[in-house]
Design an enzyme around this catalytic site. Structure first.
Site, PDB file in Angstrom:
ATOM      1  CD  GLU A  49      42.649  74.223  62.775  1.00 24.61           C
ATOM      2  OE1 GLU A  49      43.818  74.119  62.370  1.00 24.61           O
ATOM      3  OE2 GLU A  49      41.681  73.663  62.203  1.00 24.61           O
ATOM      4  CG  ASP A  60      33.767  73.232  55.956  1.00 22.85           C
ATOM      5  OD1 ASP A  60      34.578  72.500  56.568  1.00 22.85           O
ATOM      6  OD2 ASP A  60      33.874  74.466  55.904  1.00 22.85           O
ATOM      7  CE1 TYR A 175      43.551  70.572  57.713  1.00 25.40           C
ATOM      8  CE2 TYR A 175      43.072  72.124  59.465  1.00 25.40           C
ATOM      9  CZ  TYR A 175      42.736  71.002  58.734  1.00 25.40           C
ATOM     10  OH  TYR A 175      41.577  70.326  59.020  1.00 25.40           O
TER      11      TYR A 175
END
Lengths: 276, 408
Positions: A49, A60, A175
């Protein structure tokens, strides 16, 4: 069958689980990215990735935020990420490459132009963090038509209805975000992850990757027993940040961290495959 | 001006749609980890938005705690000086805590309590929304964490201290440009990690659905009152509305109840900072283009690669690279016009109102005043402009003094 499906197919037949490292493109320097990608493959990465840096990476934690800042300070952009992908492909025609990032750089380029550029650069999948399935119908169709797998997140909070909605659009793999939090968060409960993965498996045959909070070989090994793929990002990116001034050592140590996870996963995953 | 829809055929009360879209704008662009929290919030909001008991409690709080209705003041002396239309000021500066922000936090606070949440988080730029959130948290006995960029903390020391007095934790944000957009990112990260007990109070009509709708409904009290007050005063509607636009909550609050009245001209005033041509500004609708940030599709200030760029305005409350999605839509369909005012023009508006009417306005509101001062002379003396005086200027006197070389 694209590279992602081929790779998961081969792993399944070999009784192994996929190890997916994440790094941010252009971090710490644009010229360090492609050598790092090759080193990760040599250390046992099955897919990669590659993060597209964004000025406002809302999902994040601090480690990847800083990586984005470093990369952007070096002039990294979505167009340049495609250049790096092309460069990687010249020496590696098999390892699947998935772009992970946020929607605005794609909006800015144009959805169709993005899909075409991704295909041309040898990219195999795109995970757009802030594009949930409700808003993704057009984009998923566009990517799918270009042979790029639209990859989606699922979370501990995703209801059964949302899981069904997501798997209808998803290709490549899913994911699963292992915890409530941002990338690089602290604790992950393997039992809870296993329970949720079972609920998702009831709805899809796609491989399930798990990420967010996998920092060390024991956790990677534990997750490998319940998932099809282990995604590791912040742990590697943190090391890259620390060793940014010594590219040779950075590459060596980041690859060694990944190799340690690979070994720990392979020790536990082989018996599990026999039991299947 | 694009003609994607005919403004006179649009029923504005029907927007956004169920998924939060205003035409192509709005929506819900967040990571999967937040989708369930937004769903839960939307369910709760849909349950209570028309609930008579909830609305009665909200009205009572707005009357007795906030001090509503706020007056609509005819600024006769200033109007005479400008030599054109009559200027009416909607006095949101007289609300408890000194700005329109409290209308929204009172409402979201009542909702948070009904949802059983015990912790409030908020982002703030100038600190007005932070103060309004901390105020409500104190009143409800909830923990409160306010995210604020370190650059904003430096220029808004007074509001930082007010929040701390109120018992809130002011969490400095040192990432990105260290201003409002980064505070919003950090608040979203907190919310993801603490969704079970935490209510995220967004301070403007941006963010993922249902925030643009919910905040609009809490702020629309401004426009509803203005409408009634104007009708009582002259039996007519205003000819024009003027409000400043950063994220755009005070503007939507004033505009929304008038959107279906085609004869009312609507002006949103953005911050042109040092001048749009210098690149140092925050005029998102005037100089930006559509993109996706903070959970919604809207106009943004971003570079050719889709990276968000740093903004500039003398007023911290307008210093934001996005704008509420409903404004983006109103711009595209031509129902509202978006214009800009420079720092220098805003400062002149600040001084003119202070000297002429004895009212010290916030620097944000001074942008609206400065535009009204340009617009008034182009209209007849029997026409009326309603300007949203969204906040008082006490918080800005240090900034104004410093610009004039005065150390307080």
């Amino acid at each position: 069958m694209n590279r992602i499906a081929r790779r998961f197919d081969a792993l399944r037949r070999a009784g192994r689980k996929a190890l997916i490292p994440y790094i941010t493109a252009g971090d710490p320097r644009p010229e360090s990215t492609v050598p790092m990608l090759h080193a990760l493959v040599a250390a046992g990465a099955d897919l990669i990735e590659l993060g597209v840096p964004f000025s406002d990476p809302m999902a994040d934690g601090p480690v990847i935020q800083k990586a984005c800042e470093r990369a952007l300070a070096q002039g990294m952009s979505l167009r340049k990420v495609f250049e790096l992908a092309r460069e990687f492909r010249r020496a590696d025609s098999e390892t699947p490459l998935v772009l992970m990032g946020y929607l605005n750089p794609i909006e800015s380029m144009g959805h169709a132009a993005f899909a075409a550029a991704a295909r041309e650069a040898g990219v195999d999948g795109a995970l757009t963090v802030d594009l949930p399935p409700e808003e993704a119908v057009e984009m998923a169709a566009l990517l799918d038509a270009s042979g790029i797998a639209p990859i989606f997140l699922l979370a501990p909070t995703s209801s059964d209805q949302r899981i069904q909605q997501t798997v209808r659009l998803a290709r490549g793999y899913l994911y699963y975000v292992s915890l409530k939090g941002v990338t690089g968060s602290a604790a992950l409960n393997v039992g809870e992850v296993a329970a949720k993965l079972a609920a998702i498996r009831a709805r899809t045959d796609l491989p399930l990757g798990v990420g967010f909070g996998i920092k060390d070989p024991p956790t990677a090994a534990a997750i490998a027993q319940v998932a099809d793929a282990v995604v590791v990002g912040s742990a590697l990116v943190a090391k890259m940040g620390e060793l940014a001034d010594d590219p040779e050592r950075m590459r060596r140590e980041v690859a060694a961290s990944l190799a340690a996870m690979r070994q720990a996963m392979d020790r536990v995953a082989a018996p599990a495959a026999l039991a299947d | 001006m694009t003609a994607k829809a005919l403004p006179d055929k649009v029923d504005y009360s029907q927007f956004p749609d169920a998924a939060g879209h205003f035409g192509r704008y709005g929506g819900r662009f967040v990571a999967e980890t937040l989708m369930e929290a937004l769903h839960e919030l939307n369910q709760a909001w849909q349950n209570y938005r028309n609930d008579p008991e909830f609305l009665a409690e909200l009205d009572a709080d707005l009357a007795r705690y906030v001090g509503r209705p706020s007056p609509l003041y005819h600024a006769q002396r200033w109007s005479r000086q400008l030599g054109g239309a009559q200027i009416y000021l909607k006095r949101e500066d007289l609300n408890h805590t000194g700005a329109h922000k409290i209308n929204n936090t009172v409402g979201q606070g009542l909702l948070a309590a009904r949802m059983g949440k015990t912790r409030l988080i908020a982002e703030t730029g100038a600190g007005q929304h932070g103060v309004a959130s901390a105020t409500i948290a104190a009143r409800l006995g909830m923990e409160c964490v306010v995210y604020m960029g370190t650059d904003d903390i430096k220029r808004q020391a007074l509001n930082v201290y007010r929040m701390r007095l109120l018992g809130a934790t002011v969490q400095p944000v040192d990432s990105g440009s260290r201003t409002l957009k980064d505070a919003l990112n950090e608040a979203l990260r907190d919310w993801v990690a603490n969704v079970d007990d935490t209510f995220y109070m967004i301070g403007t009509v941006a963010g993922p659905h249902p925030y643009p709708l919910m905040v609009r409904e809490f702020q629309a009290v401004i426009g509803r009152e203005t409408r009634e007050q104007m009708l009582a005063d002259c039996g007519c509607l205003p000819d024009a509305l003027v409000a400043c636009v950063g994220g755009g909550s005070n503007a939507i609050g004033l505009f929304h109840p008038f959107l279906n009245d085609a004869e009312v001209a609507i002006y949103g005033v953005e911050a042109a900072g040092a001048g749009i041509e210098t690149g140092r500004h925050a005029a998102t609708l005037c100089a930006g283009r559509p993109g996706v940030l903070h959970g919604n599709r809207t106009y943004l200030l971003n570079d050719e690669n889709g990276q968000i760029i740093e903004t500039h305005s003398v007023s911290a409350g307008l210093d934001y690279p996005g704008v509420g999605p409903e404004h983006a839509w109103l711009k595209d369909i031509g129902r509202a016009q978006y214009v800009s005012i420079t720092d220098e023009e805003a400062l002149k508006g600040f001084h003119d109102l202070t000297r002429t009417e004895g009212i010290i306005p916030a620097l944000e509101s001074s942008h609206a005043l400065a535009y009204a001062a340009k617009l008034a002379p182009t209209l007849r003396p029997d026409q009326r402009i309603a300007v949203n005086l969204s906040g008082r200027g006490d918080k800005d006197i240090y900034t104004v003094a410093a610009l004039e070389g005065i150390q307080l």
